[in-house]
Structures are given as structure tokens and as C-alpha cells.
Design an enzyme around this catalytic site. Structure first.
Site, short mmCIF file in Angstrom:
data_model
loop_
_atom_site.label_atom_id
_atom_site.label_comp_id
_atom_site.label_asym_id
_atom_site.label_seq_id
_atom_site.Cartn_x
_atom_site.Cartn_y
_atom_site.Cartn_z
N ASP A 95 -48.83 4.74 37.79
CA ASP A 95 -49.11 5.67 37.41
C ASP A 95 -49.44 6.31 35.80
OD1 ASP A 95 -45.80 7.17 37.85
OD2 ASP A 95 -46.17 7.02 35.45
N HIS A 103 -43.47 16.81 36.28
CA HIS A 103 -43.16 16.36 35.49
C HIS A 103 -41.86 16.65 34.60
CE1 HIS A 103 -46.12 13.94 32.64
NE2 HIS A 103 -45.15 13.44 32.32
N TYR A 115 -51.93 12.83 31.16
CA TYR A 115 -52.66 11.95 30.76
C TYR A 115 -54.05 11.53 30.02
CZ TYR A 115 -47.68 9.95 31.80
OH TYR A 115 -46.28 9.64 31.99
N LYS A 175 -48.96 13.41 38.37
CA LYS A 175 -47.69 14.49 38.12
C LYS A 175 -47.91 15.94 37.77
CE LYS A 175 -45.07 10.86 35.90
NZ LYS A 175 -46.10 10.05 35.34
P1 NAD Z 1 -43.68 1.08 27.25
O1 NAD Z 1 -41.20 1.14 27.25
O2 NAD Z 1 -43.70 0.76 28.66
O3 NAD Z 1 -44.15 0.01 26.14
C1 NAD Z 1 -45.35 0.57 25.88
C2 NAD Z 1 -45.37 -0.21 24.59
O4 NAD Z 1 -44.80 -1.52 24.97
C3 NAD Z 1 -46.86 -0.81 24.92
O5 NAD Z 1 -48.06 0.27 24.14
C4 NAD Z 1 -46.73 -2.15 23.59
O6 NAD Z 1 -48.01 -1.98 22.53
C5 NAD Z 1 -45.29 -2.82 23.91
N1 NAD Z 1 -45.70 -3.65 25.12
C6 NAD Z 1 -45.92 -3.54 26.63
N2 NAD Z 1 -45.82 -4.58 26.98
C7 NAD Z 1 -45.47 -5.98 26.22
C8 NAD Z 1 -44.77 -7.41 26.37
N3 NAD Z 1 -44.72 -8.00 26.53
N4 NAD Z 1 -44.20 -7.42 24.71
C9 NAD Z 1 -44.54 -6.56 24.08
N5 NAD Z 1 -44.55 -5.42 23.94
C10 NAD Z 1 -45.37 -4.89 24.69
O7 NAD Z 1 -43.60 2.62 27.35
P2 NAD Z 1 -44.36 3.51 28.27
O8 NAD Z 1 -45.71 3.58 27.72
O9 NAD Z 1 -44.49 5.20 27.45
O10 NAD Z 1 -43.56 3.60 29.91
C11 NAD Z 1 -44.30 3.07 30.76
C12 NAD Z 1 -45.11 4.33 31.22
O11 NAD Z 1 -43.84 5.28 31.83
C13 NAD Z 1 -46.08 4.80 31.00
O12 NAD Z 1 -46.91 4.78 30.70
C14 NAD Z 1 -45.89 6.20 31.83
O13 NAD Z 1 -47.09 6.03 33.40
C15 NAD Z 1 -44.23 6.92 32.28
N6 NAD Z 1 -44.44 7.44 31.36
C16 NAD Z 1 -43.48 8.68 31.52
C17 NAD Z 1 -42.61 9.99 31.40
C18 NAD Z 1 -42.02 10.60 32.04
O14 NAD Z 1 -42.59 11.75 31.43
N7 NAD Z 1 -42.64 10.75 33.28
C19 NAD Z 1 -43.06 9.67 29.34
C20 NAD Z 1 -43.10 8.72 28.66
C21 NAD Z 1 -43.75 7.71 29.51
#
Ligand code: NAD
Length: 278
Positions: A45, A108, A50, A75
Site C-alpha cells: 500500500d 486519498h 508518500y 492513491k
Molecule cells: P501503524 O499503526 O502501522 O504504525 C506503524 C508504526 O508502528 C511503525 O512506525 C512502527 O514503529 C510500529 N510498529 C510496526 N510493527 C510493530 C511491531 N510489530 N511491534 C511494535 N511496533 C511496531 O501506522 P501507519 O504506518 O500509519 O499505517 C499503516 C499503513 O496505512 C501506512 O503505512 C499506509 O500505507 C497506510 N496509511 C494510510 C493513510 C490514509 O490516509 N489513507 C494514513 C496513514 C497510513
């Protein structure tokens, strides 16, 4: 490792767990995505905003994995809803990704103050008909935005990608989407590390009971709720940990205890309110 697939309302299928690359720096993306593909991820994704679609494309090209085994989402950014801008935007994304088509293309954010998200989604319908994306959907859409898109285009998005984690469950959107055959993708599934989910007893206890990490318990909750997830990490051991969530099942009581964590007052939100992003 077989990652379960869910069927979308257009008949296509999507791996329920993937790898999201928000905030993965452009110069680290090829390495991180290559590692993810090697570990077994097949769903990536990304988004134009990004700034790392080229890195995703480079990793795909280097992987040698057949195109039809991969599921790639990108997106449309907020300043490109109008006129024929979505056509130009997807062409740029495909060029960067090195692909003829993506699997899923999303609006998005609704950017409601601009009031052109219905037009943008109608353009996505054309892009799907032109074969540039197999499925189309939206992201950060509230119920009134979903209602308008469906009523005015006659097409139901395949997914709505929204902030969703145990402290912020958006039940009104989930209920509406489910009733209309729209799959929910949970972004920030782990609360982006900004919300202390892992120390919360309902989650810590479930993790201890199954001898897994709290992150794995949270991801399992999403999967058993029927949500699609793509947690982000740039660390190989966490990429492995986040994929290793198919060998246990939370009980009904554990799911119910995690369900009860959202007070429904919006206090668990870690990202922006969709009406404020314009
Ligand atoms: P997330 O909740 O996946 O958090 C990511 C953070 O969690 C990482 O920086 C890492 O430090 C921590 N983490 C990951 N795996 C872990 C583990 N096993 N143990 C402990 N900590 C851990 O948040 P995210 O990255 O914002 O969301 C996931 C994906 O969603 C993004 O990468 C993106 O592709 C998407 N996203 C979309 C939007 C949107 O507006 N559509 C906004 C934000 C994110």
C-alpha cells in the site's frame, strides 16, 4: 505462508494483510519492500503523496515475482481531483511504479471543502474501465461522503481505507460500509505508536494468553473483524512478526474485550479528521 484473500464487491480478491509504506523514506523503500516481498508479503500500500512509488516499483521489478501474484495499491492526492487530473495522476504513478495497471486506486481524502470528490471518484470509474486499475475505492470517507458517491455515480467503492484501531473503531462507517458491500482497510492499525495500545490490559492479556506480542494480538483482532491491514515497519524482524499472525485465533471473549476499548468519543484518533483535510 498463505495470506488469506478477501473478495471485493467487483469480484477481484485482495490479500487481507499487506505492507504499508507511509513514511518509509524514498531512499529506503526499495530495500524495505524487497525485504517484505522476500519474507512473503504480496500486497503493498503506497500513495503518490508518500513520494516512494519509485522505490516500490524498483523492488517489484527486482523481485521477479509474477505480476498476478502481487496486489499494489496507490492513491490520488488531494490537489488532483478536478477535471482530467486523475488521468494524469494515475499515469504518473504507473510510470513510477513501472506497472501497466495497479490493483487498487483510491481517492486519498474527500477534501469536502473543495467538493470535488464525487467527480474524482467518477474519474476513477473511467480509469478502471480503461484498465489502468483493477479495483477502485476511497479513503478517509465519512458516511455522508460514501452516500453521495454511491448515489451520484451509481458505483459502490470496493474499499474505504480509514484510520481504525482498537482505540478508534469508527463503528458508524464500518456498519454502513459493511451493509453496502464495501471492505474496510484499517490504516494506523497499531495506532501508529502514538496510542499506547500495547500496554492496554485487554490487548496485553490476549497476547500473553496466546504467547504472541501485543502487536500480533492487535493485528489478529483486525483480521478476525474482517478488516484489511498493512502495518508499517522498516525492520525485518517486525515485518516477520507482523506477518506471523495466522497460527492462533483470539477467542470471542478476547475480541469482545478489545471491542470495548473504544469509548466512541473520538479520543483515540491519532490522525486528522477528514473534514479538516482540504
Ligand atoms: P501503524 O499503526 O502501522 O504504525 C506503524 C508504526 O508502528 C511503525 O512506525 C512502527 O514503529 C510500529 N510498529 C510496526 N510493527 C510493530 C511491531 N510489530 N511491534 C511494535 N511496533 C511496531 O501506522 P501507519 O504506518 O500509519 O499505517 C499503516 C499503513 O496505512 C501506512 O503505512 C499506509 O500505507 C497506510 N496509511 C494510510 C493513510 C490514509 O490516509 N489513507 C494514513 C496513514 C497510513
Amino acid at each position: 505462508m498463505t495470506i488469506p484473500a478477501l473478495e471485493l464487491n467487483d469480484g477481484n480478491s485482495i490479500p487481507q494483510l499487506g505492507y504499508g509504506v507511509f513514511k518509509v523514506p524514498a531512499d529506503e523503500t526499495e530495500r524495505a519492500v524487497s525485504e517484505a516481498l522476500e519474507i512473503g508479503y504480496r500486497h503493498i500500500d503506497t500513495a503518490a503523496i508518500y513520494g516512494n512509488e519509485e522505490g516500490v516499483g524498483a523492488a517489484i521489478a527486482a523481485s521477479g515475482i509474477a505480476r498476478d501474484e502481487l496486489f499494489i495499491t496507490t492513491k490520488l492526492w488531494n490537489d488532483r481531483h478536478h477535471d482530467d487530473e486523475p488521468n494524469a495522476a494515475i499515469a504518473e504513478s504507473l510510470e513510477k511504479l513501472g506497472l501497466d495497471a495497479v490493483d487498487l486506486y483510491l481517492v486519498h481524502w474527500p477534501t469536502p471543502a473543495k467538493d470535488d470528490y464525487v467527480h474524482a471518484f467518477a474519474k476513477l470509474v473511467e480509469l478502471r474501465e480503461a484498465g489502468l486499475t483493477r479495483s477502485i475505492g476511497v479513503s478517509n470517507f465519512l458516511v455522508p461522503h460514501l452516500e453521495r458517491v454511491v448515489a451520484e455515480t451509481g458505483v459502490t467503492p470496493a474499499v474505504n481505507q480509514i484510520e481504525l484501531h482498537p482505540a478508534y473503531q469508527q463503528r458508524d462507517i464500518v456498519d454502513w460500509a459493511t451493509a453496502h458491500g464495501i471492505r474496510i482497510e484499517s490504516w494506523g492499525p497499531l495506532g501508529q505508536g502514538k496510542y499506547d495500545l500495547f500496554g492496554t490490559p485487554a490487548i496485553a492479556d490476549a497476547a500473553a494468553a496466546h504467547d504472541v506480542t501485543p502487536a500480533q494480538a492487535v493485528l489478529r483482532w483486525h483480521l478476525q473483524k474482517g478488516f484489511i491491514v498493512f502495518p508499517k515497519s522498516v525492520r525485518a524482524e517486525r515485518l516477520r512478526e507482523n506477518l506471523d499472525v495466522f497460527g492462533f485465533e483470539l477467542t470471542g471473549a478476547e475480541i469482545a474485550a478489545i471491542d470495548a476499548l473504544d469509548p466512541l468519543d473520538g479520543s483515540g484518533r491519532v490522525g486528522s479528521h477528514p473534514n479538516d483535510v482540504n
